[in-house]
Design a protein around this motif. Structure first.
Motif, mmCIF file in Angstrom:
data_model
loop_
_atom_site.group_PDB
_atom_site.id
_atom_site.type_symbol
_atom_site.label_atom_id
_atom_site.label_comp_id
_atom_site.label_asym_id
_atom_site.label_seq_id
_atom_site.Cartn_x
_atom_site.Cartn_y
_atom_site.Cartn_z
ATOM 1 N N ARG A 30 41.997 91.819 -13.320
ATOM 2 C CA ARG A 30 42.830 91.123 -14.316
ATOM 3 C C ARG A 30 42.001 90.680 -15.513
ATOM 4 O O ARG A 30 40.940 90.077 -15.362
ATOM 5 N N LYS A 31 42.508 90.992 -16.692
ATOM 6 C CA LYS A 31 41.911 90.501 -17.925
ATOM 7 C C LYS A 31 42.387 89.072 -18.174
ATOM 8 O O LYS A 31 43.396 88.640 -17.608
ATOM 9 N N TYR B 137 40.079 89.603 -9.461
ATOM 10 C CA TYR B 137 41.038 90.626 -9.051
ATOM 11 C C TYR B 137 42.321 90.015 -8.524
ATOM 12 O O TYR B 137 42.308 88.998 -7.818
ATOM 13 N N GLN C 129 49.487 96.961 -18.949
ATOM 14 C CA GLN C 129 48.347 97.488 -19.690
ATOM 15 C C GLN C 129 47.553 96.368 -20.358
ATOM 16 O O GLN C 129 46.337 96.474 -20.518
ATOM 17 N N SER C 130 48.238 95.295 -20.738
ATOM 18 C CA SER C 130 47.545 94.165 -21.353
ATOM 19 C C SER C 130 46.835 93.308 -20.319
ATOM 20 O O SER C 130 45.768 92.756 -20.572
ATOM 21 N N TYR D 24 45.802 94.209 -17.057
ATOM 22 C CA TYR D 24 44.883 94.795 -16.086
ATOM 23 C C TYR D 24 44.042 95.916 -16.683
ATOM 24 O O TYR D 24 44.447 96.579 -17.640
ATOM 25 N N CYS D 25 42.887 96.116 -16.075
ATOM 26 C CA CYS D 25 42.033 97.244 -16.434
ATOM 27 C C CYS D 25 42.563 98.479 -15.711
ATOM 28 O O CYS D 25 42.452 98.578 -14.482
ATOM 29 N N GLU E 210 41.925 101.743 -16.925
ATOM 30 C CA GLU E 210 41.185 102.918 -17.392
ATOM 31 C C GLU E 210 40.507 103.628 -16.230
ATOM 32 O O GLU E 210 39.623 103.069 -15.563
ATOM 33 N N SER F 203 36.425 103.868 -15.152
ATOM 34 C CA SER F 203 35.684 102.621 -15.318
ATOM 35 C C SER F 203 35.419 102.016 -13.942
ATOM 36 O O SER F 203 36.105 102.323 -12.969
ATOM 37 N N SER G 101 35.949 99.110 -12.892
ATOM 38 C CA SER G 101 36.977 98.174 -12.432
ATOM 39 C C SER G 101 38.372 98.775 -12.484
ATOM 40 O O SER G 101 39.360 98.064 -12.640
ATOM 41 N N GLU G 102 38.466 100.095 -12.367
ATOM 42 C CA GLU G 102 39.778 100.734 -12.380
ATOM 43 C C GLU G 102 40.578 100.352 -11.132
ATOM 44 O O GLU G 102 40.027 99.827 -10.166
#
Length: 228
Positions: free
Chosen positions: A121-122, A165, A203-204, A206-207, A209, A212, A214-215
């Motif tokens: 989580r961002k 996470y 998309q905003s 969580y990571c 990508e 990466s 942290s996918e």
């Protein structure tokens, strides 16, 4: 004497010509070798980079491995040696809708009893709360079979879990015995109960990508999941 000198001169010219041709051929061979060596080195470099990336464990899995190492010696005689399996996200099927996170679990060990979805989580600087419900879908040939909500929880967008996470228990997906592709989608409602655009918010938040460290990760356990 003159004829002898001419013969010697012609012989020297011939030797010089042959030597020059040999030098040119050697130079070409050397350039070809350098080109081939460069190509091989580039391929080896790509393989090395690719292999080293694949060898890097997911940060969440490092914690799992450390936890397993820290366990006291116990009798695992009832297992086949596979205690944990993890899968990174993949491309979805062509007929799949947008906004799903997909995993290819065709190599899943049938002895696995627990499963969890791990999302990094961002931090969003928005003092808002949303309610998230997690849904899954099984893809088989040209059809998709969606499940009821697996879990529902409230998220405060400006506060991350201590681990970084969000971990969702998705053990119930094992009941459906998914043959290969398994997808997940997060759907949100805000504090007023209004539906929020789930794909944009996911998309905003969580990571996602692929590639990466942290996918998204799907982890299966031979026992109940161990959350951190």
């Amino acid at each position: 004497m003159v004829c002898g000198l001419l013969d010697v001169t012609q012989l020297l010219l011939l030797v010089c010509s042959v030597t020059a041709l040999l030098l040119i051929d050697q130079r070409r061979d050397a350039e070809d070798d350098r080109g081939l060596n460069k190509a091989i080195l580039e391929m080896l470099h790509i393989n090395k980079v690719s292999a080293s990336h694949q060898a890097k464990p997911h940060p969440y899995m490092r914690r799992i491995y450390q936890h397993l190492d820290s366990l006291e010696a116990r009798d695992f005689g009832g297992s086949d040696g596979t205690l944990v399996q993890s899968f990174r996200s993949v491309d979805g099927p062509r007929h799949a809708p947008q906004g799903w996170i997909w995993f290819n679990i065709s190599t899943l060990n049938p002895s696995m009893l627990g499963a969890e979805l791990v999302l990094f989580r961002k931090t969003l600087h928005l003092p808002l709360s949303v309610t998230v419900s997690l849904h899954s879908v099984v893809a088989s040939q040209e059809s998709l079979r969606e499940s009821p909500a697996l879990e529902e929880r409230q998220l405060t967008l400006d506060q991350r879990p201590l681990s970084g996470y969000d971990v969702f228990d998705v053990t119930t997906v094992l009941v459906a015995k998914p043959p290969e592709l398994l997808g997940f989608q997060l759907r949100y409602t805000d504090e007023r109960g209004s539906l929020v655009l789930h794909e944009a918010l996911t998309q905003s938040l969580y990571c996602l990508e692929r590639g990466s460290l942290s996918e998204p990760l799907l982890v299966f356990y031979q026992a109940h999941p161990v959350q951190f």
